[in-house]
Write a protein that holds these residues in place. Sequence first.
Motif, short mmCIF file in Angstrom:
data_model
loop_
_atom_site.label_atom_id
_atom_site.label_comp_id
_atom_site.label_asym_id
_atom_site.label_seq_id
_atom_site.Cartn_x
_atom_site.Cartn_y
_atom_site.Cartn_z
N TRP A 1 -29.56 -23.52 34.34
CA TRP A 1 -29.40 -25.16 34.95
C TRP A 1 -30.85 -25.13 36.12
CZ3 TRP A 1 -29.87 -26.03 39.84
CH2 TRP A 1 -30.18 -27.14 40.07
N HIS A 2 -31.41 -26.37 35.74
CA HIS A 2 -32.62 -26.91 36.79
C HIS A 2 -33.01 -28.22 36.59
CE1 HIS A 2 -33.81 -24.95 32.87
NE2 HIS A 2 -34.52 -26.14 33.05
N GLU A 3 -33.73 -29.44 37.14
CA GLU A 3 -33.70 -30.22 37.25
C GLU A 3 -34.36 -31.06 35.84
OE1 GLU A 3 -34.23 -28.95 40.21
OE2 GLU A 3 -32.53 -29.70 41.59
N ALA A 4 -34.21 -31.62 35.73
CA ALA A 4 -34.80 -32.13 34.45
C ALA A 4 -36.71 -32.13 34.14
CB ALA A 4 -34.31 -33.71 34.13
N PRO A 5 -36.87 -32.07 33.69
CA PRO A 5 -36.38 -31.83 31.78
C PRO A 5 -35.81 -30.68 31.89
CG PRO A 5 -38.87 -31.56 31.88
CD PRO A 5 -38.69 -32.12 33.33
N PHE A 6 -35.16 -30.42 31.22
CA PHE A 6 -34.27 -28.74 30.08
C PHE A 6 -34.59 -27.97 30.24
CE2 PHE A 6 -32.17 -26.63 27.42
CZ PHE A 6 -30.84 -25.85 28.38
N GLU B 1 -30.44 -32.01 31.44
CA GLU B 1 -30.76 -33.39 31.28
C GLU B 1 -32.15 -33.67 31.03
OE1 GLU B 1 -31.12 -36.23 35.40
OE2 GLU B 1 -31.65 -34.18 35.67
N GLY B 2 -32.10 -35.16 30.88
CA GLY B 2 -34.12 -35.23 30.43
C GLY B 2 -34.13 -34.65 28.46
N VAL C 1 -22.12 -26.59 26.19
CA VAL C 1 -22.92 -27.48 26.88
C VAL C 1 -22.28 -28.66 27.54
CG1 VAL C 1 -25.35 -28.60 26.14
CG2 VAL C 1 -24.99 -27.12 24.87
N VAL C 2 -23.37 -28.50 28.57
CA VAL C 2 -22.73 -29.88 29.32
C VAL C 2 -24.04 -30.63 29.76
CG1 VAL C 2 -21.27 -30.93 31.55
CG2 VAL C 2 -20.86 -28.57 30.93
N ALA C 3 -24.18 -32.20 29.26
CA ALA C 3 -24.90 -32.47 29.00
C ALA C 3 -24.89 -34.43 29.71
CB ALA C 3 -25.54 -32.98 27.67
N ALA C 4 -25.84 -34.45 30.49
CA ALA C 4 -26.18 -35.56 30.84
C ALA C 4 -25.72 -36.85 30.41
CB ALA C 4 -26.85 -35.78 32.24
N LEU C 5 -26.00 -37.93 30.31
CA LEU C 5 -25.50 -38.71 28.95
C LEU C 5 -27.52 -38.99 28.74
CD1 LEU C 5 -24.33 -41.27 27.65
CD2 LEU C 5 -24.61 -42.94 29.19
N GLU C 6 -27.91 -39.85 29.35
CA GLU C 6 -29.24 -39.52 29.53
C GLU C 6 -30.66 -38.73 29.65
OE1 GLU C 6 -30.08 -42.57 28.92
OE2 GLU C 6 -28.24 -43.20 30.11
N SER C 7 -29.78 -38.48 28.26
CA SER C 7 -30.50 -35.91 27.24
C SER C 7 -31.41 -36.57 25.86
CB SER C 7 -29.15 -35.27 27.45
OG SER C 7 -29.17 -34.92 28.44
N ILE D 1 -21.52 -36.11 30.67
CA ILE D 1 -21.35 -36.41 31.66
C ILE D 1 -21.92 -37.74 31.89
CG2 ILE D 1 -20.11 -34.36 32.49
CD1 ILE D 1 -22.36 -33.94 34.20
N PHE D 2 -22.18 -38.50 32.71
CA PHE D 2 -22.65 -38.88 33.24
C PHE D 2 -23.28 -39.53 34.43
CE2 PHE D 2 -20.60 -41.34 30.32
CZ PHE D 2 -21.22 -42.57 29.72
N HIS D 3 -23.26 -38.39 35.13
CA HIS D 3 -23.87 -38.07 36.62
C HIS D 3 -24.51 -36.43 36.83
CE1 HIS D 3 -25.24 -38.67 40.94
NE2 HIS D 3 -25.14 -40.00 41.26
N PRO D 4 -26.30 -36.91 36.66
CA PRO D 4 -26.67 -35.59 36.44
C PRO D 4 -27.11 -34.93 37.76
CG PRO D 4 -28.22 -37.79 37.08
CD PRO D 4 -26.78 -38.39 36.69
N ALA D 5 -26.38 -35.18 38.76
CA ALA D 5 -26.22 -34.34 40.17
C ALA D 5 -24.91 -33.37 39.94
CB ALA D 5 -25.95 -34.97 41.59
N GLU D 6 -23.87 -33.78 39.21
CA GLU D 6 -22.71 -33.33 38.75
C GLU D 6 -22.64 -32.07 37.79
OE1 GLU D 6 -19.49 -36.20 38.21
OE2 GLU D 6 -19.47 -36.87 40.23
N LEU D 7 -24.02 -32.22 37.21
CA LEU D 7 -23.59 -31.28 36.05
C LEU D 7 -24.16 -30.19 36.00
CD1 LEU D 7 -27.46 -32.10 33.95
CD2 LEU D 7 -25.36 -31.96 33.26
N LEU D 8 -24.59 -29.33 37.64
CA LEU D 8 -23.74 -28.23 37.57
C LEU D 8 -22.51 -27.46 37.68
CD1 LEU D 8 -25.27 -24.69 37.61
CD2 LEU D 8 -25.96 -25.48 40.41
#
Length: 788
Positions: free
Chosen positions: A524-529, A576-577, A593-599, A669-676
Amino acid sequence: MEKFLVRKAAVLGAGVMGAQIAAHLANANVKPILFDLPAKEGKDKSAIARKAIDGLAKLEPSPLATRGALAQIVPANYDDDLGLLAECDLVIEAISERMDWKKSLFEKVSPHLAPNAIFASNTSGLSITELAKAIPAAARKRFCGIHFFNPPRYMRLVELIATPDTDPAVLDALETFLTTTLGKGVIRAKDTPNFVANRVGVFSMLAAMHHTAQFKLGFDEVDALTGPAIGRAKSATYRTADVVGLDTMSHVIKTMGDTLPADPWAAFYRAPEWLAALVAKGALGQKTKAGIFTKKGKDILVLDVAKQDYRASAGAMADDVKAILKEKNPGEQLAKLRASAHPQGQFLWAIFRDLFHYVAVHTADIAYSARDVDFAIRWGFGWSRGPFELWQAAGWKKVAGWIQEDIAAGKTMAKAPLPAWVFERDGVHEPAGSFSPASGKLVGRSDLAVYKRQYFPETVLGEKAADRGTTVFEDDGVRMWHQGDGIAIVSFKSKMHSLGAEVLTGLNRAIDEAEKNFDALVIWHEAPFAVGANLKAALESLKAGKFDEFEQMVALFQQTSQRLKYAQVPTVAAVEGMALGGGCEFVMHSQRVVAALESYIGLVEAGVGLLPAGGGLKEFAQRSVAWAKGGDAFPELQRYFKQAAMGEVSKSAANAREMGYLKAEDLVIFHPAELLHVAKQQARAMAESGVRPSLAPAQIPVAGDTGIATLKMLLVNMREGGFISGHDYEIASRIAEVVCGGAVEPGSIVDEKWLLDLERRNFVELAKMPKTQERIAFMLENGKPLRN
């Protein structure tokens, strides 16, 4: 109130916003019913809503995460279908911005609402308290304002506005739903004209329009100044107005003018003559293909007010202003703009000064804290920093003094004095919270339970950042850390998280550590993956003729992918990303994998003259067999082949599942801040369940030489038709060889090593070719593929 579950939702109004809100609900697997007026002609009385639904498929950027979401939207009309409202847990009204029309509709639908439904009006600025008067008194506690920004799928901001009668628990429930289910950043706004984001954001555009004329600049010149160069969206000022719609822009301005006659800036709450003239003749911006800007052939033209005609767009930033904006110290930057003799520098100081002045005077009336103002502008207008953050970063008291001097000198747009609190403080954002001018106190973050899912929420300047856990080890490529719960996290440190030797070596070490001392490993890290391999390092090796070293790097990449797949602890990728090339292959090999929608996930190596060699093609060969429909794997294989050969990238994480980059059990998932949070939950569940990878050698039946011949036949037709180049043919032919398992009998059984060896050999052979090296160099220099 009871737990708020949204099984079905109704959207009233099938215009641009209503239809796209319905689309985003469908993206989130909430069944939407889209209402509009009954059609006057034809047998289908829901034809207006149906046409709007069909139109969603044509919009770009697409409001749909997958094409399948379209089928979930139910068309309806107000004559025949009001009974369906009783089945809806949430009803969002989204018709035109007319108080009388909205009130009339409220009176019509109110008797049909379910007793526990939340009813919300999507408006950009009308009084929610006034609208509530059209609703029966008993229903008013479940009514509020909700303001989505356009386009609703992509814009983070949603404003929630209560009336004096709104039950606070209703707002809490709706905020929770919007945050987790729809992925939004929610701001609570006061019920004042245009709320927070539009009130401040539109004023910033009005200030830019005023000073454009004052300093005699062109619209294109101002857009060159007010975009990314000052931390704002690429669409800057005038292009943003075109995208929003000049009629919509004029309406929002008129709302401010009609409802704020005593405002110190009231004289500026009117559309400039040139804007009114464009609206009058139907030149409304992007939706009519002409507004402030238009296109003639491939040329972009811009309105020249003096000539009342369009001219070529060529506005540019002056060199000395460009040099000022490169100044890293915000205070020095503003000081130099204020002192600049160039009209562009004077313009920039003026728009910053008047914006700071405006938010200082008005925040007490429109927002609950300075944080809300900054997030509203960041999320609603795409700025990297909000106005209070910019002011504080530049030196609060120093800038306040400059503003006060300009007020006294009559240079500001309004004469209102700065509030006393401005001079009593050193800024508005502190580790303990953000200042509320209305209460005179610092306000902390919301304590709603939903925000406990966000371990690292977005912060404002000056706010205390969340603790980043305990480091296990850190090197040039990665940091491995944990939060004291037995789940290890590894974060890449390279630029854009590209995958060079340092990251590969670090990730292997992290897997070793996780197997020895932890229950699971999350990437995990902030976008981009990850944007793929480190192309610069790869090209340097190739130019130096270090082919053995290059092949060893590819082998290390493959080994790392396989280790993710077969690690003795669960491995979970939180995405994410962009996850491109090797990044996509790490996604494909992670056990979950857990992916934010905007991936946006895909194997893009063909664009730089290569083929996927981190196990991506091997995975396609395996998945085509495992996921075959009706026992015939070749149609699935052919689809995967086309994706790799054409470098196709998913348009969302949900689309990535359809394309085979994600597995059925992977989560979106839809909110990227919930990814981790979600990734760690998945890792914990897998660890507690004793999930382990199979150690049995994979037995993969392949399509063999017959499959290769079939795929090459398609390529010959494309080459002969001029759709692909000779080098494209070379790359795609080698991709065909790998996914089909090489020149063996159809149905031959191979293992993963066989396919990985094919990947590696073909990758290295392509890398040695001059045309591939040309493609890599072109991508590094220009950021786009070369089709040589």
